[in-house]
Scaffold this motif. Structure first.
Motif, PDB file in Angstrom:
ATOM      1  N   TYR A  42      19.853  -3.677 155.337  1.00 42.29           N
ATOM      2  CA  TYR A  42      18.510  -3.836 155.901  1.00 42.29           C
ATOM      3  C   TYR A  42      18.421  -5.120 156.727  1.00 42.29           C
ATOM      4  CZ  TYR A  42      13.427  -4.270 156.125  1.00 42.29           C
ATOM      5  OH  TYR A  42      12.128  -4.407 156.557  1.00 42.29           O
ATOM      6  N   ASN A  43      18.952  -6.206 156.187  1.00 45.79           N
ATOM      7  CA  ASN A  43      18.899  -7.489 156.897  1.00 45.79           C
ATOM      8  C   ASN A  43      19.724  -7.458 158.182  1.00 45.79           C
ATOM      9  OD1 ASN A  43      17.251  -8.571 154.919  1.00 45.79           O
ATOM     10  ND2 ASN A  43      18.946  -9.480 153.769  1.00 45.79           N
ATOM     11  N   CYS A  91      28.543 -11.399 162.473  1.00 45.08           N
ATOM     12  CA  CYS A  91      29.841 -11.511 161.797  1.00 45.08           C
ATOM     13  C   CYS A  91      29.645 -11.750 160.304  1.00 45.08           C
ATOM     14  CB  CYS A  91      30.663 -12.638 162.408  1.00 45.08           C
ATOM     15  SG  CYS A  91      31.217 -12.317 164.100  1.00 45.08           S
ATOM     16  N   TYR A  92      28.663 -12.572 159.966  1.00 47.92           N
ATOM     17  CA  TYR A  92      28.343 -12.815 158.554  1.00 47.92           C
ATOM     18  C   TYR A  92      27.897 -11.515 157.888  1.00 47.92           C
ATOM     19  CZ  TYR A  92      25.437 -14.066 154.539  1.00 47.92           C
ATOM     20  OH  TYR A  92      24.866 -14.112 153.293  1.00 47.92           O
ATOM     21  N   TYR A  93      27.020 -10.772 158.549  1.00 48.36           N
ATOM     22  CA  TYR A  93      26.527  -9.527 157.959  1.00 48.36           C
ATOM     23  C   TYR A  93      27.623  -8.473 157.849  1.00 48.36           C
ATOM     24  CZ  TYR A  93      21.667 -11.092 157.975  1.00 48.36           C
ATOM     25  OH  TYR A  93      20.506 -11.766 157.731  1.00 48.36           O
ATOM     26  N   MET A 104      19.551  -7.304 164.241  1.00 54.19           N
ATOM     27  CA  MET A 104      19.849  -6.720 165.554  1.00 54.19           C
ATOM     28  C   MET A 104      18.573  -6.385 166.314  1.00 54.19           C
ATOM     29  SD  MET A 104      23.283  -4.410 165.031  1.00 54.19           S
ATOM     30  CE  MET A 104      22.496  -3.198 163.960  1.00 54.19           C
ATOM     31  N   TYR A 105      17.577  -5.832 165.623  1.00 53.56           N
ATOM     32  CA  TYR A 105      16.312  -5.546 166.282  1.00 53.56           C
ATOM     33  C   TYR A 105      15.633  -6.833 166.746  1.00 53.56           C
ATOM     34  CZ  TYR A 105      16.079  -0.528 165.230  1.00 53.56           C
ATOM     35  OH  TYR A 105      16.304   0.830 165.197  1.00 53.56           O
ATOM     36  N   TYR A 114      29.331   3.052 150.553  1.00 61.30           N
ATOM     37  CA  TYR A 114      29.509   2.472 151.890  1.00 61.30           C
ATOM     38  C   TYR A 114      29.119   3.458 152.982  1.00 61.30           C
ATOM     39  CZ  TYR A 114      32.299   1.586 156.106  1.00 61.30           C
ATOM     40  OH  TYR A 114      32.727   1.454 157.402  1.00 61.30           O
ATOM     41  N   MET A 115      29.541   4.706 152.855  1.00 69.65           N
ATOM     42  CA  MET A 115      29.263   5.688 153.894  1.00 69.65           C
ATOM     43  C   MET A 115      27.767   5.957 154.028  1.00 69.65           C
ATOM     44  SD  MET A 115      32.104   6.341 155.378  1.00 69.65           S
ATOM     45  CE  MET A 115      31.759   7.809 156.332  1.00 69.65           C
ATOM     46  N   LEU A 116      27.046   5.973 152.919  1.00 68.17           N
ATOM     47  CA  LEU A 116      25.596   6.162 152.973  1.00 68.17           C
ATOM     48  C   LEU A 116      24.932   4.993 153.699  1.00 68.17           C
ATOM     49  CD1 LEU A 116      25.043   7.575 149.383  1.00 68.17           C
ATOM     50  CD2 LEU A 116      24.358   8.736 151.500  1.00 68.17           C
ATOM     51  N   GLN A 117      25.345   3.781 153.360  1.00 65.92           N
ATOM     52  CA  GLN A 117      24.778   2.608 154.021  1.00 65.92           C
ATOM     53  C   GLN A 117      25.192   2.558 155.494  1.00 65.92           C
ATOM     54  OE1 GLN A 117      22.612   0.491 152.625  1.00 65.92           O
ATOM     55  NE2 GLN A 117      22.721   1.438 150.590  1.00 65.92           N
ATOM     56  N   ASP A 118      26.411   2.976 155.783  1.00 66.39           N
ATOM     57  CA  ASP A 118      26.893   2.952 157.158  1.00 66.39           C
ATOM     58  C   ASP A 118      26.159   3.974 158.022  1.00 66.39           C
ATOM     59  OD1 ASP A 118      28.692   1.756 159.023  1.00 66.39           O
ATOM     60  OD2 ASP A 118      29.901   3.572 159.000  1.00 66.39           O
ATOM     61  N   ALA A 119      25.817   5.114 157.445  1.00 69.32           N
ATOM     62  CA  ALA A 119      25.050   6.117 158.185  1.00 69.32           C
ATOM     63  C   ALA A 119      23.687   5.551 158.585  1.00 69.32           C
ATOM     64  CB  ALA A 119      24.886   7.382 157.352  1.00 69.32           C
ATOM     65  N   TYR A 120      23.073   4.818 157.669  1.00 71.03           N
ATOM     66  CA  TYR A 120      21.800   4.145 157.976  1.00 71.03           C
ATOM     67  C   TYR A 120      21.986   3.148 159.118  1.00 71.03           C
ATOM     68  CZ  TYR A 120      18.335   0.391 157.380  1.00 71.03           C
ATOM     69  OH  TYR A 120      17.396  -0.588 157.587  1.00 71.03           O
ATOM     70  N   TYR A 121      23.038   2.353 159.025  1.00 70.98           N
ATOM     71  CA  TYR A 121      23.316   1.356 160.058  1.00 70.98           C
ATOM     72  C   TYR A 121      23.551   2.021 161.419  1.00 70.98           C
ATOM     73  CZ  TYR A 121      25.896  -2.134 162.729  1.00 70.98           C
ATOM     74  OH  TYR A 121      26.328  -2.979 163.724  1.00 70.98           O
ATOM     75  N   LEU A 122      24.377   3.054 161.447  1.00 70.44           N
ATOM     76  CA  LEU A 122      24.723   3.705 162.713  1.00 70.44           C
ATOM     77  C   LEU A 122      23.528   4.406 163.349  1.00 70.44           C
ATOM     78  CD1 LEU A 122      28.253   5.147 161.904  1.00 70.44           C
ATOM     79  CD2 LEU A 122      27.692   3.289 163.489  1.00 70.44           C
ATOM     80  N   LYS A 123      22.636   4.913 162.528  1.00 76.33           N
ATOM     81  CA  LYS A 123      21.415   5.530 163.068  1.00 76.33           C
ATOM     82  C   LYS A 123      20.647   4.513 163.908  1.00 76.33           C
ATOM     83  CE  LYS A 123      17.859   6.026 160.405  1.00 76.33           C
ATOM     84  NZ  LYS A 123      16.960   6.500 159.322  1.00 76.33           N
TER      85      LYS A 123
END
Length: 224
Positions: free
Chosen positions: A110-111, A201-203, A116-117, A40-49
């Motif tokens: 990724y989705n 919210c779904y994501y 968001m973009y 989770y933390m690895l994926q969250d770091a990607y998201y927060l970037k």
């Protein structure tokens, strides 16, 4: 009923699914396996970037000086504070430079970022903000709901303290007021704003599920 009240009401099922997800309840009671939290933390770091980049980009869409300053300050805060927490946590979790170099965002992460973009590049400032608001708002509500939880796992205790703080509650109040102001601007279609909000919210719910199952691109194929 203002926009945030309406959006929260219409997406309540996603919020409840997050509140009761075994990943979240596992943090609260300390039973979540650390390998799932590491994922989770690895994926969250990607998201927060990317979240911090979007905040900086929103400064360019903003027309009010106070909004420009807010978006730039928020982007800086996330980059310097939350990502520093991730770097510290990575050391505690034993995440190596090799693991980070070989990191690949999972489909759900990724989705989510792509959504968001898309909202930013094709919509108004209100549409873009509707797509990024559910993340901090949901985490703040989780933090409030889980106040008093005693996971007795250092990393989980810190996670709950971060999102359950009074300062976080104050910031979310300010963000909801901003969203309501943006939604009331001429030229916005409320249905479109609600759609962006609902998808995020779904994501958010998918992010927990992704972390619980250690989702990969291959697993998505083999599960079909």
């Amino acid at each position: 009923m203002d926009f945030c009240e309406k959006a929260r009401q219409q997406t309540a099922y996603f919020w409840e699914a997050s509140f009761t997800h075994p990943f979240v309840t596992g943090i609260a009671d300390g039973t979540l396996p650390l390998e799932k939290f590491t994922y989770y933390m690895l994926q969250d770091a990607y998201y927060l970037k990317h979240y911090s980049k979007l905040l900086a980009m929103l400064a360019a869409k903003a027309t009010e000086e106070a909004d420009v300053a807010y978006f730039l300050e928020s982007a800086h805060f996330i980059r310097e504070a939350e990502l520093e927490l991730h770097r510290t946590t990575f050391r505690e979790l034993g995440v190596t430079t090799e693991m980070m170099a070989n990191f690949e965002p999972a489909p759900a992460a990724y989705n989510y970022v792509s959504h968001m973009y898309q909202a930013f590049f094709t919509g108004t400032i209100a549409e873009a903000y509707a797509a990024i608001l559910p993340c901090p708002w949901l985490y703040q509500e989780i933090g409030v709901r889980l106040r008093g939880a005693t996971p007795n796992v250092k990393l989980y205790d810190e996670w709950l303290q971060l999102y359950g703080s009074e300062d976080m509650e104050r910031k979310i109040g300010e963000q909801k007021a901003m969203m309501n102001r943006f939604a009331a601007m001429p030229g916005n279609d409320e249905r479109t704003l609600l759609e962006h909000f609902k998808r995020s919210c779904y994501y958010e719910w998918q992010f927990w599920e992704m972390s619980w199952t250690a989702q990969t691109w291959e697993s998505e194929v083999y599960m079909k």
